[in-house]
Design an enzyme around this catalytic site. Sequence first.
Site, PDB file in Angstrom:
ATOM      1  N   ASP A 211       0.846  -1.191   0.000  1.00  0.00           N
ATOM      2  CA  ASP A 211       0.000   0.000   0.000  1.00  0.00           C
ATOM      3  C   ASP A 211       0.881   1.240   0.000  1.00  0.00           C
ATOM      4  OD1 ASP A 211       0.923   0.147   2.665  1.00  0.00           O
ATOM      5  OD2 ASP A 211      -0.846  -0.884   3.432  1.00  0.00           O
ATOM      6  N   SER A 212       0.406   2.328   0.609  1.00  0.00           N
ATOM      7  CA  SER A 212       1.147   3.583   0.573  1.00  0.00           C
ATOM      8  C   SER A 212       2.510   3.480   1.236  1.00  0.00           C
ATOM      9  CB  SER A 212       0.330   4.693   1.242  1.00  0.00           C
ATOM     10  OG  SER A 212      -0.092   4.293   2.538  1.00  0.00           O
ATOM     11  N   LEU A 213       2.655   2.618   2.235  1.00  0.00           N
ATOM     12  CA  LEU A 213       3.949   2.453   2.885  1.00  0.00           C
ATOM     13  C   LEU A 213       4.979   1.869   1.927  1.00  0.00           C
ATOM     14  CD1 LEU A 213       2.707   1.073   6.321  1.00  0.00           C
ATOM     15  CD2 LEU A 213       3.666   3.344   5.873  1.00  0.00           C
ATOM     16  N   THR A 214       4.525   1.075   0.981  1.00  0.00           N
ATOM     17  CA  THR A 214       5.417   0.503  -0.022  1.00  0.00           C
ATOM     18  C   THR A 214       5.628   1.468  -1.183  1.00  0.00           C
ATOM     19  OG1 THR A 214       4.755  -1.735   0.602  1.00  0.00           O
ATOM     20  CG2 THR A 214       5.745  -1.492  -1.558  1.00  0.00           C
TER      21      THR A 214
ATOM     22  N   HIS B  65       3.587   8.469   7.619  1.00  0.00           N
ATOM     23  CA  HIS B  65       4.120   7.375   6.824  1.00  0.00           C
ATOM     24  C   HIS B  65       5.638   7.276   7.009  1.00  0.00           C
ATOM     25  CE1 HIS B  65       0.178   7.367   5.015  1.00  0.00           C
ATOM     26  NE2 HIS B  65       0.503   6.294   4.302  1.00  0.00           N
TER      27      HIS B  65
END
Length: 365
Positions: A155-158, A341
């Site tokens: 997701d956004s962390l990746t 994040h």
Amino acid sequence: MTTHPLKRRAALIAAATALLAAPVTGTADAAPTAVTTQAHTPGRVKDDGDTVRHSWPGVYFEATVRGTGVGIVLKDSAADYDVQIDGATVATLVTPGDRTHWISGLQDRTHSVRLVKRNDTPWSTSTFGGFLAAPGGAVLARPAARARQIEFIGDSLTVGYGNLSTSRTCTGDQLRRTTNTDVSYGALTARRLNADYQVNAYSGLGMVRNYGGGSPDVAYRTYYDRALLNQPGDVWQNPGTWRPQVVVVHLGTNDFSTPVQAGEPWTPESLAAGYRAAYGDFLRKLRTRYGSNTVLVAVGAGQFAGHVEQVVKARNDAGDSRVRSWFLDSAGLDFLGCDWHYSAHDDRVIADRLTPYLASLPTGW
């Protein structure tokens, strides 16, 4: 930790739609034919011959060019790109539009050239028309693919959401400018292992539940098979060259980081059970797609780490020993990226820990 709200994603989509409706500037030069014969990319692209289209973050194209200048043919009014010459970033193209961008004044010799998409724009399709050489120069033979391949799913962390930000509070424009998938933990890890990679990550989505319970009719798995994310039913056609020895799955933050609200089709118990069941199905899908030799790494963190371990144990008990779990320890992370994040510092720390782990796996490397 807090991941970004889907209302921010909706705002970005609206902003991108406005950008795409606006006229672009510049003049498009003639693009070379057969982009993939001159440029190496392991990314998910739609090969149209004279151009290729793509949607996922972090897609990159590499070529070898002789001469004093390099032209980059792009049609994209949503995403940002870095241009790297001989390993150094020489330009950042912000929503480059429909034109050829020239890097001039190079020494008259052979150069390695890399174009990489910095951010995630799933509502838009990007088009790359290849590289050009300045008069007297030439685009040389396509660089060889790397023997090692790693796929990162998340997701956004990746994605690397806001990882270059100096503040956790970001406007939509600040978020777009400070997201750089090329310095995300996945990209860093792959380069340290001299591996080609894909970052197939989509901000805000989970395995079965999205951030805050939003958009309940879709989840990450809705989009995984696509090359072009904004085209329902699209299916990426693997040209046969993408055979990752390792696939890293980091999904669960959006499923569990916000409490289940009234009106959602979940209870905390059914969400946990549904997550584990869908995760197991997804791992089986990856196993079918990539074969018995690929190592599947399921990342566990925070409150969903225990669920990941259960899923991996079930796969191991079923006879699949090449499914592994890896605990992402948050110790030492500052979460200074947009909306709490990972920061670029955090991405480096995670890559420091993930790289030796992946190197230790039975990949044949």
